[in-house]
Design an enzyme around this catalytic site. Structure first.
Site, mmCIF file in Angstrom:
data_model
loop_
_atom_site.group_PDB
_atom_site.id
_atom_site.type_symbol
_atom_site.label_atom_id
_atom_site.label_comp_id
_atom_site.label_asym_id
_atom_site.label_seq_id
_atom_site.Cartn_x
_atom_site.Cartn_y
_atom_site.Cartn_z
ATOM 1 N N ASN A 117 -0.450 -2.636 7.939
ATOM 2 C CA ASN A 117 -1.179 -1.763 7.017
ATOM 3 C C ASN A 117 -2.424 -2.449 6.501
ATOM 4 O O ASN A 117 -2.451 -3.652 6.298
ATOM 5 C CB ASN A 117 -0.264 -1.312 5.852
ATOM 6 C CG ASN A 117 -0.360 -2.214 4.650
ATOM 7 O OD1 ASN A 117 -1.285 -2.098 3.836
ATOM 8 N ND2 ASN A 117 0.559 -3.150 4.520
ATOM 9 N N PHE A 121 -5.223 -1.029 -1.399
ATOM 10 C CA PHE A 121 -4.974 -0.610 -2.798
ATOM 11 C C PHE A 121 -5.504 0.796 -3.079
ATOM 12 O O PHE A 121 -6.198 1.035 -4.075
ATOM 13 C CB PHE A 121 -5.589 -1.581 -3.816
ATOM 14 C CG PHE A 121 -4.978 -2.953 -3.852
ATOM 15 C CD1 PHE A 121 -3.721 -3.208 -3.321
ATOM 16 C CD2 PHE A 121 -5.667 -4.008 -4.447
ATOM 17 C CE1 PHE A 121 -3.169 -4.479 -3.368
ATOM 18 C CE2 PHE A 121 -5.118 -5.280 -4.501
ATOM 19 C CZ PHE A 121 -3.870 -5.524 -3.956
ATOM 20 N N SER A 182 -2.433 -9.547 -1.150
ATOM 21 C CA SER A 182 -2.732 -8.509 -0.171
ATOM 22 C C SER A 182 -3.869 -9.022 0.710
ATOM 23 O O SER A 182 -4.873 -9.520 0.204
ATOM 24 C CB SER A 182 -3.176 -7.224 -0.859
ATOM 25 O OG SER A 182 -3.787 -6.398 0.118
ATOM 26 N N ASN A 184 -5.790 -7.163 2.338
ATOM 27 C CA ASN A 184 -6.703 -6.044 2.566
ATOM 28 C C ASN A 184 -7.766 -5.871 1.491
ATOM 29 O O ASN A 184 -8.466 -4.864 1.470
ATOM 30 C CB ASN A 184 -5.895 -4.750 2.723
ATOM 31 C CG ASN A 184 -4.861 -4.886 3.826
ATOM 32 O OD1 ASN A 184 -5.173 -5.408 4.887
ATOM 33 N ND2 ASN A 184 -3.634 -4.468 3.559
ATOM 34 N N THR A 185 -7.854 -6.811 0.571
ATOM 35 C CA THR A 185 -8.930 -6.807 -0.421
ATOM 36 C C THR A 185 -9.666 -8.118 -0.232
ATOM 37 O O THR A 185 -9.054 -9.196 -0.306
ATOM 38 C CB THR A 185 -8.365 -6.684 -1.849
ATOM 39 O OG1 THR A 185 -7.728 -5.413 -1.962
ATOM 40 C CG2 THR A 185 -9.459 -6.776 -2.905
ATOM 41 N N LYS A 220 2.922 -12.757 -6.782
ATOM 42 C CA LYS A 220 3.344 -12.501 -5.398
ATOM 43 C C LYS A 220 2.450 -13.276 -4.438
ATOM 44 O O LYS A 220 1.226 -13.097 -4.432
ATOM 45 C CB LYS A 220 3.266 -11.001 -5.103
ATOM 46 C CG LYS A 220 3.810 -10.653 -3.721
ATOM 47 C CD LYS A 220 4.066 -9.168 -3.625
ATOM 48 C CE LYS A 220 4.588 -8.750 -2.274
ATOM 49 N NZ LYS A 220 4.819 -7.305 -2.208
ATOM 50 N N ASN A 248 4.291 -11.541 0.530
ATOM 51 C CA ASN A 248 3.583 -10.327 0.949
ATOM 52 C C ASN A 248 3.512 -10.303 2.490
ATOM 53 O O ASN A 248 4.207 -11.080 3.142
ATOM 54 C CB ASN A 248 2.172 -10.336 0.331
ATOM 55 C CG ASN A 248 1.663 -8.937 0.056
ATOM 56 O OD1 ASN A 248 1.775 -8.060 0.896
ATOM 57 N ND2 ASN A 248 1.104 -8.719 -1.111
HETATM 58 C C1 LIG Z 1 2.303 0.299 3.840
HETATM 59 C C2 LIG Z 1 2.516 -0.904 2.977
HETATM 60 C C3 LIG Z 1 1.833 -0.989 1.767
HETATM 61 C C4 LIG Z 1 2.029 -2.102 0.942
HETATM 62 N N1 LIG Z 1 1.367 -2.153 -0.256
HETATM 63 C C5 LIG Z 1 1.606 -3.190 -1.085
HETATM 64 C C6 LIG Z 1 1.012 -3.225 -2.370
HETATM 65 O O1 LIG Z 1 0.302 -2.309 -2.779
HETATM 66 N N2 LIG Z 1 1.276 -4.304 -3.154
HETATM 67 C C7 LIG Z 1 2.075 -5.334 -2.743
HETATM 68 O O2 LIG Z 1 2.294 -6.278 -3.516
HETATM 69 N N3 LIG Z 1 2.671 -5.316 -1.535
HETATM 70 C C8 LIG Z 1 2.451 -4.277 -0.706
HETATM 71 N N4 LIG Z 1 3.079 -4.254 0.510
HETATM 72 C C9 LIG Z 1 3.935 -5.384 0.921
HETATM 73 C C10 LIG Z 1 5.404 -5.104 0.625
HETATM 74 O O3 LIG Z 1 5.592 -4.971 -0.762
HETATM 75 C C11 LIG Z 1 6.307 -6.240 1.153
HETATM 76 O O4 LIG Z 1 6.095 -7.406 0.385
HETATM 77 C C12 LIG Z 1 6.059 -6.556 2.607
HETATM 78 O O5 LIG Z 1 5.904 -5.371 3.353
HETATM 79 C C13 LIG Z 1 7.196 -7.379 3.212
HETATM 80 O O6 LIG Z 1 8.425 -6.726 3.111
HETATM 81 P P1 LIG Z 1 9.054 -5.835 4.312
HETATM 82 O O7 LIG Z 1 9.080 -6.702 5.547
HETATM 83 O O8 LIG Z 1 10.409 -5.462 3.793
HETATM 84 O O9 LIG Z 1 8.163 -4.666 4.489
HETATM 85 C C14 LIG Z 1 2.899 -3.148 1.351
HETATM 86 C C15 LIG Z 1 3.583 -3.049 2.568
HETATM 87 C C16 LIG Z 1 3.409 -1.942 3.375
HETATM 88 C C17 LIG Z 1 4.165 -1.858 4.672
#
Ligand SMILES: Cc1cc2nc3c(=O)[nH]c(=O)nc-3n(C[C@H](O)[C@H](O)[C@H](O)COP(=O)(O)O)c2cc1C
Length: 346
Positions: A117, A121, A182, A184-185, A220, A248
């Site tokens: 992704n 934000f 993140s 992406n910023t 995080k 993350n």
């Molecule tokens: C589509 C998507 C959007 C995410 N947006 C955020 C976010 O806004 N803030 C954040 O701290 N982590 C974000 N994450 C990261 C997740 O919170 C998580 O830490 C990460 O995906 C690893 O866990 P997982 O393997 O269970 O997905 C996002 C993940 C995905 C897949």
């Protein structure tokens, strides 16, 4: 029940555009949570054993939480709590609303059980999130609010931007997650540096300590950190008494086929698990139980959740697992923990 999701529903949903599906899920959850009968039915279907525990002064029914990014505008929290989660991390919320990156920005790596992704934000801003929570609180589980910075705010101005967001959201969260990881910023991850991180978190901790209720903080972190940055972040966490969330998403692509190399963004799901676990283990060794840890990255079942708890996590969070394994995943994890006679440390 999980079997039915995997066999039929997932097949159907995965034929559609990922972001369209996500938005539809949030909209449906938002509508469903208004009907108390639906909430009760969902709770009944996902009911599992309680594992009461206290972390950072907060009481949890179980250690399995929803990771940030699923409910970015804090609008479906009541429905999501019904899925059996021990806690929810909502957001990431920024001070002002922003559209995020251009679409497409969300990709399923079906064969790898992963997601890339680069949402950036996308959210309706802090005032909107606060208004949503105003309507939904109180919730039956602790709620964390993830705060981040607006894309058009420079790294030098970040501390002020985060602090303003925190001030708006403070009354609505049980804890706050400071998202500096993140990918992406632009430059966000540079906030892991010792001096920058101190300058970022100190004003927020000072603000919290002046409030009637002093609430806990977590930072995080990224799974791609250099040892020096991890060491300084861990040292600051111990000094200032905030917890850490490891981790993350990753910008590395070594664990997925070459085809995905050119897809920019953060990789999550099964291919993140080993990297994220390694970072969690290193973090646990550095903080030595002095501050709480949340493990996130690649949890798809009971075994992968227990693995993180055994590596030193007090709590765990899931995102991609929910997409691939479905809404009964929390129940499945808790049944596994029960079978393994898992006991919380606290
Ligand atoms: C589509 C998507 C959007 C995410 N947006 C955020 C976010 O806004 N803030 C954040 O701290 N982590 C974000 N994450 C990261 C997740 O919170 C998580 O830490 C990460 O995906 C690893 O866990 P997982 O393997 O269970 O997905 C996002 C993940 C995905 C897949």
């Amino acid at each position: 029940m999980g079997f039915l999701y995997r066999k039929f529903v997932r097949q159907l949903l995965f034929n559609l555009n990922p972001e369209v599906v996500h938005d539809a899920v949030i909209k449906t959850a938002r509508a469903a949570q208004r009907v108390e009968f639906v909430n009760s039915m969902v709770r009944l279907l996902t009911k599992a054993k309680d594992f009461p525990l206290t972390v950072a002064g907060m009481k949890f029914h179980n250690p399995v939480g929803l990771a940030a990014g699923f409910d970015k505008n804090c609008e479906a929290a009541r429905f999501l709590a019904g899925l059996g989660f021990g806690f929810l991390e909502l957001g990431t919320v920024t001070l002002r609303p922003q559209p995020g990156n251009p679409k497409p920005r969300l990709f399923r790596l079906r064969d790898d059980h992963a997601i890339i992704n680069r949402m950036g934000f996308n959210n309706a801003g802090a005032f909107d999130a606060a208004r949503s929570l105003e309507r939904l609180l109180p919730l039956p589980v602790p709620v964390g609010i993830s705060v981040g910075k607006n894309a058009d705010c420079s790294i030098e101005e970040a501390p002020k931007n985060y602090l303003e967001t925190l001030k708006i959201m403070y009354d609505y969260g049980d804890y706050f997650a400071v998202n500096i990881s993140s990918p992406n910023t632009l430059q966000l991850r540079s906030l892991h540096g010792a001096e920058k991180l101190k300058r970022l978190v100190e004003p927020m901790l000072d603000f919290a300590s002046g409030q009637k209720k002093v609430k806990p903080f977590f930072v995080k972190i990224a799974p791609d950190l250099e040892d020096a940055d991890l060491e300084s972040a861990a040292a600051l966490a111990v000094e200032k008494k905030f917890g850490l969330i490891a981790t993350n998403t990753t910008v590395k692509r070594s664990s997925v086929p070459a085809y995905w190399q050119s897809y920019e963004g953060g990789l999550s799901g099964k291919p993140l698990r080993a990297l994220s676990n390694a970072m969690l283990a290193k973090t646990a060794a550095l903080v030595k139980g002095k501050v709480p840890l949340i493990g996130s990255g690649g949890i798809f079942d009971g075994a992968t959740a227990l693995e993180k708890l055994n590596l030193g996590a007090d709590l765990v969070q899931i995102y991609s697992g929910l997409v691939y394994e479905g809404p009964f995943l929390v129940k499945e994890i808790l049944e596994y923990l029960e079978k393994k006679h898992w006991q919380p440390r606290s």
